[in-house]
Design a protein around this motif. Structure first.
Motif, mmCIF file in Angstrom:
data_model
loop_
_atom_site.group_PDB
_atom_site.id
_atom_site.type_symbol
_atom_site.label_atom_id
_atom_site.label_comp_id
_atom_site.label_asym_id
_atom_site.label_seq_id
_atom_site.Cartn_x
_atom_site.Cartn_y
_atom_site.Cartn_z
ATOM 1 N N GLY A 1 0.799 -1.234 0.000
ATOM 2 C CA GLY A 1 0.000 0.000 0.000
ATOM 3 C C GLY A 1 0.827 1.277 0.000
ATOM 4 N N PRO A 2 1.659 1.464 1.021
ATOM 5 C CA PRO A 2 2.426 2.716 1.088
ATOM 6 C C PRO A 2 3.389 2.879 -0.086
ATOM 7 N N ILE A 3 3.929 1.768 -0.621
ATOM 8 C CA ILE A 3 4.886 1.848 -1.740
ATOM 9 C C ILE A 3 4.159 2.318 -3.000
ATOM 10 N N ILE A 4 2.984 1.716 -3.242
ATOM 11 C CA ILE A 4 2.199 2.104 -4.421
ATOM 12 C C ILE A 4 1.768 3.565 -4.315
ATOM 13 N N GLU A 5 1.344 3.972 -3.124
ATOM 14 C CA GLU A 5 0.916 5.369 -2.953
ATOM 15 C C GLU A 5 2.062 6.324 -3.288
ATOM 16 N N GLU A 6 3.246 6.008 -2.796
ATOM 17 C CA GLU A 6 4.412 6.870 -3.025
ATOM 18 C C GLU A 6 4.736 6.945 -4.526
ATOM 19 N N LEU A 7 4.768 5.788 -5.192
ATOM 20 C CA LEU A 7 5.077 5.769 -6.636
ATOM 21 C C LEU A 7 4.014 6.526 -7.424
ATOM 22 N N ALA A 8 2.755 6.371 -6.997
ATOM 23 C CA ALA A 8 1.631 6.969 -7.734
ATOM 24 C C ALA A 8 1.708 8.496 -7.762
ATOM 25 N N ARG A 9 2.395 9.062 -6.785
ATOM 26 C CA ARG A 9 2.492 10.526 -6.705
ATOM 27 C C ARG A 9 3.042 11.159 -7.978
ATOM 28 N N ASN B 1 -4.806 5.244 5.517
ATOM 29 C CA ASN B 1 -3.586 6.061 5.502
ATOM 30 C C ASN B 1 -3.341 6.665 4.116
ATOM 31 N N ASN B 2 -3.950 6.081 3.103
ATOM 32 C CA ASN B 2 -3.719 6.514 1.726
ATOM 33 C C ASN B 2 -4.373 7.888 1.480
ATOM 34 N N LEU B 3 -3.536 8.881 1.190
ATOM 35 C CA LEU B 3 -4.038 10.253 1.089
ATOM 36 C C LEU B 3 -4.866 10.495 -0.169
ATOM 37 N N TYR B 4 -4.584 9.747 -1.243
ATOM 38 C CA TYR B 4 -5.384 9.890 -2.465
ATOM 39 C C TYR B 4 -6.821 9.429 -2.171
ATOM 40 N N LEU B 5 -6.942 8.253 -1.541
ATOM 41 C CA LEU B 5 -8.264 7.727 -1.173
ATOM 42 C C LEU B 5 -8.969 8.693 -0.218
ATOM 43 N N ARG B 6 -8.225 9.144 0.786
ATOM 44 C CA ARG B 6 -8.798 10.039 1.778
ATOM 45 C C ARG B 6 -9.338 11.321 1.153
ATOM 46 N N ASN B 7 -8.578 11.876 0.193
ATOM 47 C CA ASN B 7 -9.010 13.097 -0.484
ATOM 48 C C ASN B 7 -10.283 12.878 -1.271
ATOM 49 N N GLU B 8 -10.352 11.752 -1.973
ATOM 50 C CA GLU B 8 -11.556 11.457 -2.762
ATOM 51 C C GLU B 8 -12.764 11.292 -1.836
ATOM 52 N N ILE B 9 -12.547 10.658 -0.680
ATOM 53 C CA ILE B 9 -13.636 10.491 0.289
ATOM 54 C C ILE B 9 -14.082 11.866 0.800
ATOM 55 N N ARG B 10 -13.104 12.701 1.114
ATOM 56 C CA ARG B 10 -13.430 14.041 1.629
ATOM 57 C C ARG B 10 -14.215 14.859 0.617
ATOM 58 N N LYS B 11 -13.831 14.753 -0.672
ATOM 59 C CA LYS B 11 -14.535 15.506 -1.726
ATOM 60 C C LYS B 11 -16.003 15.077 -1.788
ATOM 61 N N LEU B 12 -16.222 13.770 -1.737
ATOM 62 C CA LEU B 12 -17.588 13.242 -1.792
ATOM 63 C C LEU B 12 -18.385 13.683 -0.554
ATOM 64 N N ALA C 1 -0.334 4.577 -10.170
ATOM 65 C CA ALA C 1 -1.366 5.626 -10.158
ATOM 66 C C ALA C 1 -2.661 5.120 -10.792
ATOM 67 N N SER C 2 -2.541 4.345 -11.868
ATOM 68 C CA SER C 2 -3.737 3.831 -12.556
ATOM 69 C C SER C 2 -4.488 2.843 -11.656
ATOM 70 N N PHE C 3 -3.728 1.952 -11.021
ATOM 71 C CA PHE C 3 -4.347 0.974 -10.117
ATOM 72 C C PHE C 3 -5.020 1.689 -8.938
ATOM 73 N N GLN C 4 -4.303 2.594 -8.332
ATOM 74 C CA GLN C 4 -4.849 3.319 -7.169
ATOM 75 C C GLN C 4 -6.128 4.077 -7.541
ATOM 76 N N ARG C 5 -6.144 4.635 -8.754
ATOM 77 C CA ARG C 5 -7.318 5.392 -9.193
ATOM 78 C C ARG C 5 -8.551 4.500 -9.302
ATOM 79 N N VAL C 6 -8.425 3.343 -9.961
ATOM 80 C CA VAL C 6 -9.627 2.512 -10.158
ATOM 81 C C VAL C 6 -10.078 1.854 -8.854
ATOM 82 N N LEU C 7 -9.128 1.466 -8.016
ATOM 83 C CA LEU C 7 -9.515 0.877 -6.723
ATOM 84 C C LEU C 7 -10.274 1.922 -5.889
#
Ligand code: KG4
Ligand code: ZN
Length: 363
Positions: free
Chosen positions: A206-214, A300-311, A266-272
């Protein structure tokens, strides 16, 4: 039933997966939260090996508990906690009964039973997922936290995303829950870990993918959004995992450069994330929750958290997240918080000799 005593002190234990954890909580205040991670032990295998987890819990559980007590007591003066943190003053022992790895859960349960008998303390058995769900209610030793001043409102919605679970839970009251949806196969965290393994990135993924996705472009790889047309609130991530595998096989090794890893992550993180957001939106539309509570390691994933916050912002729903990273991933303090609500209702284990692990315990 008289009022429960002030500054009720609980020693909490969790050995449900690959963290040996113990904590001291006083009502909602977290005084100590000791977490011994086994990541290094499981890393070579790319995932948690149950037998190794049990061995490690067994080796360290006593030390971890002693440290939780000692650490809490050393903070006594600083935070004016009053009474000494010692076996004499501990009011109850809370322990995770499930869900989790059977042979790992067993270590914590046996230790709790042994200590309960030795020191004549009641046991409170806790559902690990209720721990994740109520973790946001935790306050630090000074009494500060996300819900220090606001009131909890009902009905609310819990979104729990971890390595073992992905659940949407309607919270009608504390202790009164309805499971609205869960994963039919892999959990979201498991999908992160497995895709990271396919990419040879390491563990946990998880944390590795999040970092790379940035630094990646999430639109480079066209991956399917799981469960997009299914009306239920359930999740499924194994199809996405397989799609990733086929996609990766179709790409020549020499094309797998630094940018490739970033774009794929980034692509994987986006669709998940998209899949989680679609179900969350559905759950909101159907239940009009007044608050949203988040828990589990993937939060902990900030991309997911941001999308949740927007919704949530669109729907004007306040979002609550545990105050520290150590309360989001597996820990024992969250077990102590959930136990405090049970203690107030005098929900103690009646016969500790028959208390048994429940690896598939549902919320
Ligand atoms: O809640 P947790 O500590 O343990 C379980 O109860 O499973 O969650 C662990 C999971 C792992 O799968 C890990 O890869 C994932 O949480 N995780 C993340 C991130 N941090 C941890 N997934 C995505 N992004 C992160 N930043
Ligand atoms: Zn967990």
């Amino acid at each position: 039933m008289g009022k429960i005593k002030q500054n009720y002190m609980i020693l909490a234990i969790d050995t449900s997966c690959d963290e040996t954890a113990a904590a001291i909580v006083m009502e909602r205040k977290i005084i100590s939260n000791v977490i011994l991670s086994q990541i290094e032990v499981h890393k070579p295998w790319g995932g948690v090996v149950p037998n190794l987890a049990r061995q490690e819990h067994q080796k360290h559980i006593s030390q971890v508990i002693d440290l939780a007590i000692k650490r809490a007591d050393s903070l006594r003066k600083k935070f004016k906690l009053g009474k000494k943190v010692s076996w004499q003053n501990i009011d109850a022992i809370a322990v995770t009964q499930g869900p989790g790895l059977a042979i790992a859960l067993e270590v914590g349960l046996n230790k709790a039973k042994e200590l309960a008998k030795k020191y004549h303390k009641p046991i409170i058995s806790v559902n690990h997922m209720e721990g994740h769900l109520l973790a946001f209610l935790g306050l630090n030793a000074k009494g500060n936290g996300p819900l220090a001043k606001t009131k909890i409102l009902f009905p609310s919605l819990g979104l729990l995303v971890s390595g073992g679970h992905t659940q949407l839970v309607l919270v009608k009251n504390i202790g009164d829950y309805q499971l609205l949806g869960e994963t039919l196969d892999d959990a979201a965290g498991e999908a992160f870990d497995k895709v990271a393994k396919m990419l040879n990135l390491g563990y946990p993924g998880g944390p590795i993918i999040e970092e790379l996705a940035r630094t990646g472009d999430p639109l480079v790889f066209d991956l399917p959004i799981p469960m997009i047309y299914k009306p239920s609130l359930n999740f499924s991530f194994s199809g996405l995992k397989t799609a990733c595998l086929y996609k990766l096989r179709s790409i020549q090794e020499k094309k797998k450069n630094k940018q490739f890893y970033a774009d794929f992550s980034a692509s994987f993180q986006r669709v998940l994330t998209k899949s989680i957001i679609i179900k969350l939106k559905k759950a909101i539309k159907m239940n009009f929750p007044r608050q949203l509570f988040l828990g589990g390691g993937v939060i902990n994933n900030l991309y997911l958290r941001n999308e949740i916050r927007k919704l949530a912002y669109k729907w004007q729903i306040p979002v609550f997240i545990p105050y520290s990273k150590n309360l989001i991933s597996d820990n024992a303090a969250m077990i102590g918080i959930a136990a405090w609500y049970q203690a107030q209702k005098r929900q103690f284990v009646k016969n500790i000799d028959v208390l048994d692990r429940q690896p598939n315990l549902s919320i």
